[in-house]
Design a protein around this motif. Structure first.
Motif, PDB file in Angstrom:
ATOM      1  N   GLN A  31       0.821  -1.212   0.000  1.00  0.00           N
ATOM      2  CA  GLN A  31       0.000   0.000   0.000  1.00  0.00           C
ATOM      3  C   GLN A  31       0.858   1.266   0.000  1.00  0.00           C
ATOM      4  N   GLY A  32       2.169   1.099   0.008  1.00  0.00           N
ATOM      5  CA  GLY A  32       3.074   2.240  -0.019  1.00  0.00           C
ATOM      6  C   GLY A  32       3.482   2.772   1.335  1.00  0.00           C
ATOM      7  N   ARG A  33       3.166   2.035   2.400  1.00  0.00           N
ATOM      8  CA  ARG A  33       3.531   2.489   3.739  1.00  0.00           C
ATOM      9  C   ARG A  33       4.949   2.067   4.104  1.00  0.00           C
ATOM     10  N   THR A  34       5.603   2.896   4.902  1.00  0.00           N
ATOM     11  CA  THR A  34       6.893   2.538   5.500  1.00  0.00           C
ATOM     12  C   THR A  34       6.623   1.797   6.787  1.00  0.00           C
ATOM     13  N   VAL A  35       7.166   0.602   6.916  1.00  0.00           N
ATOM     14  CA  VAL A  35       6.864  -0.266   8.054  1.00  0.00           C
ATOM     15  C   VAL A  35       8.116  -0.516   8.881  1.00  0.00           C
ATOM     16  N   ALA A  87       6.073   9.275  14.933  1.00  0.00           N
ATOM     17  CA  ALA A  87       6.168  10.705  14.637  1.00  0.00           C
ATOM     18  C   ALA A  87       6.522  10.947  13.171  1.00  0.00           C
ATOM     19  N   ARG A  88       7.225   9.997  12.575  1.00  0.00           N
ATOM     20  CA  ARG A  88       7.569  10.105  11.144  1.00  0.00           C
ATOM     21  C   ARG A  88       6.429   9.628  10.242  1.00  0.00           C
ATOM     22  N   GLY A  89       5.329   9.182  10.826  1.00  0.00           N
ATOM     23  CA  GLY A  89       4.203   8.710  10.039  1.00  0.00           C
ATOM     24  C   GLY A  89       4.328   7.276   9.592  1.00  0.00           C
ATOM     25  N   GLU A  90       5.198   6.501  10.216  1.00  0.00           N
ATOM     26  CA  GLU A  90       5.425   5.122   9.817  1.00  0.00           C
ATOM     27  C   GLU A  90       4.504   4.163  10.569  1.00  0.00           C
TER      28      GLU A  90
END
Length: 207
Positions: A31-35, A87-90
């Protein structure tokens, strides 16, 4: 999906937490998320040292010392890895969190569960996941899975069946008390079905 998201996987040993965490990670990356995949204990350099003590130390570790070591690992983990990633949106996908301490040290070691929980809440400044997936499985079935894996048991895996029954009951009680955070799944179901259920609940959390 732009905000940080924190998902923890809980359950007894042998319930398939790693399998489901891996499937969720793969789907989120698609989905394009950083995990960020992590675990407790052992998600940081300090945590690796603590993990060796609480799971592999050959000498005696008292129940209270064990609970304090897990809390120390948790404090370092949340402060230096989990909060910065969120905090980085990950997306943080984590194997075990404080619910494991309440179940294993509180119920399993027969300590005061409320005190164990309060200790973790103090250590982490009250940090709570967005979603906790509890994979529930009869301890006898879980033990057969562990036996089939043909790997040495750690200190907790090696405990007697009565210990693991108390742990299971504690996990279910935690989930019943906080249904908004928990998703309880029958870990005996096929892995594909479990993965679909996790994704469905995640959509609900995000909405």
């Amino acid at each position: 999906m732009t905000r940080g998201l924190w998902v923890t996987f809980e359950g007894g040993d042998g319930t398939g937490k790693t399998t489901q965490a891996t499937r969720l990670e793969t789907w989120l990356r698609e989905q394009g998320r950083t995990v960020v995949r992590t675990r407790e204990p052992g998600g940081t350099e300090v945590g690796v040292l603590i993990r060796d003590i609480v799971l592999h130390h050959r000498g005696e570790v008292s129940p209270r010392a064990e609970a304090l070591l897990y809390a120390a690992d948790r404090a370092q983990h949340v402060a230096t890895l989990v909060r910065p990633a969120l905090a980085r949106g990950e997306v943080v996908i984590q194997d075990r969190y404080f619910d494991s301490s309440v179940a294993y040290q509180g119920a399993g070691r027969v300590l005061d569960a409320e005190q164990v929980r309060d200790l973790s809440m103090w250590a982490t400044e009250g940090a709570l996941p967005d979603l906790t997936v509890l994979l529930d499985l009869d301890p006898a079935t879980a033990r057969r899975r562990l036996d089939a894996a043909d790997k040495p048991f750690d200190r907790l895996e090696a405990e007697k069946s009565e210990f693991h029954e108390r742990v299971r009951s504690a996990f279910l009680a935690l989930a019943a008390a906080d249904p908004a955070r928990f998703l309880v799944l029958d870990a005996a179901l096929p892995a594909d079905e479990l993965a679909v259920a996790v994704r469905a609940r995640l959509h609900h959390v995000l909405s």
